[in-house]
Design a protein around this motif. Structure first.
Motif, PDB file in Angstrom:
ATOM      1  N   GLU A   1       0.827  -1.208   0.000  1.00  0.00           N
ATOM      2  CA  GLU A   1       0.000   0.000   0.000  1.00  0.00           C
ATOM      3  C   GLU A   1       0.862   1.258   0.000  1.00  0.00           C
ATOM      4  O   GLU A   1       0.586   2.223  -0.720  1.00  0.00           O
ATOM      5  N   ASP A   2       1.931   1.253   0.808  1.00  0.00           N
ATOM      6  CA  ASP A   2       2.804   2.423   0.861  1.00  0.00           C
ATOM      7  C   ASP A   2       3.550   2.632  -0.451  1.00  0.00           C
ATOM      8  O   ASP A   2       3.745   3.766  -0.899  1.00  0.00           O
ATOM      9  N   TRP A   3       3.978   1.552  -1.090  1.00  0.00           N
ATOM     10  CA  TRP A   3       4.641   1.695  -2.381  1.00  0.00           C
ATOM     11  C   TRP A   3       3.685   2.268  -3.424  1.00  0.00           C
ATOM     12  O   TRP A   3       4.080   3.073  -4.282  1.00  0.00           O
ATOM     13  N   SER A   4       2.421   1.862  -3.358  1.00  0.00           N
ATOM     14  CA  SER A   4       1.426   2.441  -4.263  1.00  0.00           C
ATOM     15  C   SER A   4       1.284   3.938  -4.017  1.00  0.00           C
ATOM     16  O   SER A   4       1.116   4.727  -4.961  1.00  0.00           O
ATOM     17  N   LYS A   5       1.363   4.324  -2.756  1.00  0.00           N
ATOM     18  CA  LYS A   5       1.296   5.747  -2.392  1.00  0.00           C
ATOM     19  C   LYS A   5       2.497   6.506  -2.950  1.00  0.00           C
ATOM     20  O   LYS A   5       2.363   7.631  -3.460  1.00  0.00           O
ATOM     21  N   VAL A   6       3.670   5.892  -2.884  1.00  0.00           N
ATOM     22  CA  VAL A   6       4.878   6.526  -3.432  1.00  0.00           C
ATOM     23  C   VAL A   6       4.751   6.673  -4.947  1.00  0.00           C
ATOM     24  O   VAL A   6       5.090   7.719  -5.522  1.00  0.00           O
ATOM     25  N   LEU A   7       4.270   5.633  -5.608  1.00  0.00           N
ATOM     26  CA  LEU A   7       4.085   5.694  -7.057  1.00  0.00           C
ATOM     27  C   LEU A   7       3.144   6.828  -7.440  1.00  0.00           C
ATOM     28  O   LEU A   7       3.406   7.585  -8.383  1.00  0.00           O
ATOM     29  N   ALA A   8       2.041   6.949  -6.698  1.00  0.00           N
ATOM     30  CA  ALA A   8       1.088   8.013  -6.985  1.00  0.00           C
ATOM     31  C   ALA A   8       1.729   9.385  -6.814  1.00  0.00           C
ATOM     32  O   ALA A   8       1.506  10.300  -7.626  1.00  0.00           O
ATOM     33  N   ALA A   9       2.554   9.540  -5.775  1.00  0.00           N
ATOM     34  CA  ALA A   9       3.210  10.823  -5.530  1.00  0.00           C
ATOM     35  C   ALA A   9       4.215  11.161  -6.616  1.00  0.00           C
ATOM     36  O   ALA A   9       4.280  12.302  -7.098  1.00  0.00           O
ATOM     37  N   VAL A  10       5.011  10.177  -7.026  1.00  0.00           N
ATOM     38  CA  VAL A  10       6.008  10.405  -8.083  1.00  0.00           C
ATOM     39  C   VAL A  10       5.312  10.733  -9.404  1.00  0.00           C
ATOM     40  O   VAL A  10       5.712  11.651 -10.132  1.00  0.00           O
ATOM     41  N   THR A  11       4.263   9.986  -9.712  1.00  0.00           N
ATOM     42  CA  THR A  11       3.540  10.199 -10.963  1.00  0.00           C
ATOM     43  C   THR A  11       2.888  11.575 -10.998  1.00  0.00           C
ATOM     44  O   THR A  11       2.956  12.289 -12.008  1.00  0.00           O
ATOM     45  N   GLU A  12       2.290  11.967  -9.885  1.00  0.00           N
ATOM     46  CA  GLU A  12       1.615  13.268  -9.831  1.00  0.00           C
ATOM     47  C   GLU A  12       2.600  14.423  -9.920  1.00  0.00           C
ATOM     48  O   GLU A  12       2.361  15.403 -10.627  1.00  0.00           O
ATOM     49  N   ARG A  13       3.724  14.312  -9.221  1.00  0.00           N
ATOM     50  CA  ARG A  13       4.681  15.419  -9.172  1.00  0.00           C
ATOM     51  C   ARG A  13       5.559  15.487 -10.425  1.00  0.00           C
ATOM     52  O   ARG A  13       5.874  16.568 -10.914  1.00  0.00           O
ATOM     53  N   HIS A  14       5.960  14.313 -10.953  1.00  0.00           N
ATOM     54  CA  HIS A  14       6.949  14.292 -12.029  1.00  0.00           C
ATOM     55  C   HIS A  14       6.471  13.607 -13.316  1.00  0.00           C
ATOM     56  O   HIS A  14       6.936  13.951 -14.397  1.00  0.00           O
ATOM     57  N   GLY A  15       5.662  12.566 -13.168  1.00  0.00           N
ATOM     58  CA  GLY A  15       5.187  11.838 -14.343  1.00  0.00           C
ATOM     59  C   GLY A  15       6.212  10.928 -14.974  1.00  0.00           C
ATOM     60  O   GLY A  15       5.958  10.324 -16.031  1.00  0.00           O
ATOM     61  N   ARG A  16       7.371  10.792 -14.354  1.00  0.00           N
ATOM     62  CA  ARG A  16       8.429   9.942 -14.911  1.00  0.00           C
ATOM     63  C   ARG A  16       9.420   9.599 -13.809  1.00  0.00           C
ATOM     64  O   ARG A  16       9.438  10.231 -12.756  1.00  0.00           O
ATOM     65  N   LEU A  17      10.279   8.607 -14.070  1.00  0.00           N
ATOM     66  CA  LEU A  17      11.324   8.218 -13.124  1.00  0.00           C
ATOM     67  C   LEU A  17      12.472   7.602 -13.905  1.00  0.00           C
ATOM     68  O   LEU A  17      12.268   6.707 -14.729  1.00  0.00           O
ATOM     69  N   HIS A  18      13.679   8.079 -13.638  1.00  0.00           N
ATOM     70  CA  HIS A  18      14.866   7.591 -14.346  1.00  0.00           C
ATOM     71  C   HIS A  18      15.808   6.785 -13.464  1.00  0.00           C
ATOM     72  O   HIS A  18      16.605   5.996 -13.972  1.00  0.00           O
ATOM     73  N   VAL A  19      15.738   7.007 -12.148  1.00  0.00           N
ATOM     74  CA  VAL A  19      16.665   6.342 -11.222  1.00  0.00           C
ATOM     75  C   VAL A  19      15.892   5.862 -10.000  1.00  0.00           C
ATOM     76  O   VAL A  19      15.160   6.646  -9.379  1.00  0.00           O
ATOM     77  N   LEU A  20      16.048   4.591  -9.660  1.00  0.00           N
ATOM     78  CA  LEU A  20      15.478   4.036  -8.430  1.00  0.00           C
ATOM     79  C   LEU A  20      16.607   3.458  -7.596  1.00  0.00           C
ATOM     80  O   LEU A  20      17.321   2.559  -8.054  1.00  0.00           O
ATOM     81  N   VAL A  21      16.785   3.973  -6.388  1.00  0.00           N
ATOM     82  CA  VAL A  21      17.787   3.443  -5.465  1.00  0.00           C
ATOM     83  C   VAL A  21      17.065   2.772  -4.308  1.00  0.00           C
ATOM     84  O   VAL A  21      16.463   3.439  -3.455  1.00  0.00           O
ATOM     85  N   ASN A  22      17.083   1.447  -4.297  1.00  0.00           N
ATOM     86  CA  ASN A  22      16.500   0.683  -3.198  1.00  0.00           C
ATOM     87  C   ASN A  22      17.553   0.560  -2.097  1.00  0.00           C
ATOM     88  O   ASN A  22      18.397  -0.342  -2.118  1.00  0.00           O
ATOM     89  N   ASN A  23      17.496   1.486  -1.164  1.00  0.00           N
ATOM     90  CA  ASN A  23      18.558   1.604  -0.161  1.00  0.00           C
ATOM     91  C   ASN A  23      18.119   1.205   1.242  1.00  0.00           C
ATOM     92  O   ASN A  23      18.953   0.790   2.045  1.00  0.00           O
ATOM     93  N   ALA A  24      16.848   1.337   1.569  1.00  0.00           N
ATOM     94  CA  ALA A  24      16.385   1.100   2.936  1.00  0.00           C
ATOM     95  C   ALA A  24      16.792  -0.291   3.424  1.00  0.00           C
ATOM     96  O   ALA A  24      16.657  -1.278   2.696  1.00  0.00           O
TER      97      ALA A  24
END
Length: 271
Positions: A72-95
């Protein structure tokens, strides 16, 4: 000492960093911003608690509170990225977290927790953003980039860190598998794993303090000195040194690099 940061090599690109409020994650955020990227960072802290860090980072950075083990939280992150930027070029899975102690006394709850955060979190982050990364990857030389933060403990074993070893080893091979999958499907996404050695981060300091509490050493600095003496380069790494390696993997300089392991350990695994 001359440092060539701020060259704007990532200008026009959007990056997402999990576990971005401290340690290696925060250093990556800072480096990406210096190179001209817009950055979304996630962590467990509330927006209020993250406010001071965000104010220092500036308008090109935004924050989403998220638990990397939650679909659910990842879906929330996707929605935020899509709304603010509409694209993504780099994903760093660091946690990530650590887990120490003999296997005979390691609880199933502790084992499952480290696997959930260190492995499930990488899987969920990747699965969530593959469509957007594939859509955006055609915009840049070499395609979009996934950087999964593993560890030298994903390459070599160490006593009484079996859970951490297992989780970081899983990240290593997961990364190789998705790199091949994307290449075979002609998807414009590269995937590589980062393998830090011992880095001066809050996670390391907390881990050393737990060893002190168990009576392994008199103080945490004794453990820092011990690990420094065992590292060929003679010291622990700073988070910014790992961020430089992540920047390479995120940039078009690594356009022919996928399915690789980038080891940044001061020579530890060369011994």
């Amino acid at each position: 000492m001359i440092e060539d940061f701020g060259s704007q090599r990532l200008k026009g690109r959007v990056a997402l960093v999990s576990g971005g409020l401290r340690g290696i994650g925060l250093a990556c955020v800072e480096r990406f911003l210096a190179e001209g990227a817009e950055v979304v960072l996630t962590d467990l802290s509330s927006p209020e608690d993250a406010a001071d860090v965000l104010a220092r980072l500036g308008q090109a950075a935004s924050y989403v509170q998220a638990d990397v083990t939650s679909e659910e939280d990842w879906s929330k992150v996707l929605a935020a990225v899509t709304e603010r930027h509409g694209r993504l070029h780099v994903l760093v899975n660091n946690a990530g977290i650590d887990l120490t102690g003999p296997v005979a006394t390691t609880s199933l709850e502790g084992w499952r927790r480290i696997m959930a955060i260190n492995v499930d979190g990488v899987f969920l982050g990747t699965r969530t953003f593959v469509p957007l990364l594939a859509q955006s990857g055609g915009e840049v030389k070499g395609g979009a980039s996934i950087v999964n933060v593993s560890s030298i403990m994903g390459l070599v074993g160490m006593s009484e860190v079996s859970g951490y070893n297992a989780s970081k080893g899983a990240v290593r091979l997961f990364t190789k598998s998705i790199a091949l999958e994307f290449a075979e499907k002609k998807m414009p996404i590269r995937a590589n794993s980062l393998h830090p050695g011992f880095v001066v981060t809050p996670l390391l300091q907390e881990g050393f303090q737990r060893w002190v509490d168990k009576g392994v050493a008199a103080k945490a600095q004794d453990l820092v000195d011990l690990m420094s003496s065992r590292t060929p380069i003679g010291r622990l790494a700073e988070p910014s040194e790992l961020a430089g390696a992540v920047f390479f993997l995120a940039s078009s300089d690594s356009s022919y690099v996928t399915g690789a392991e980038l080891v940044v350990d001061g020579g530890w695994t060369a011994q």
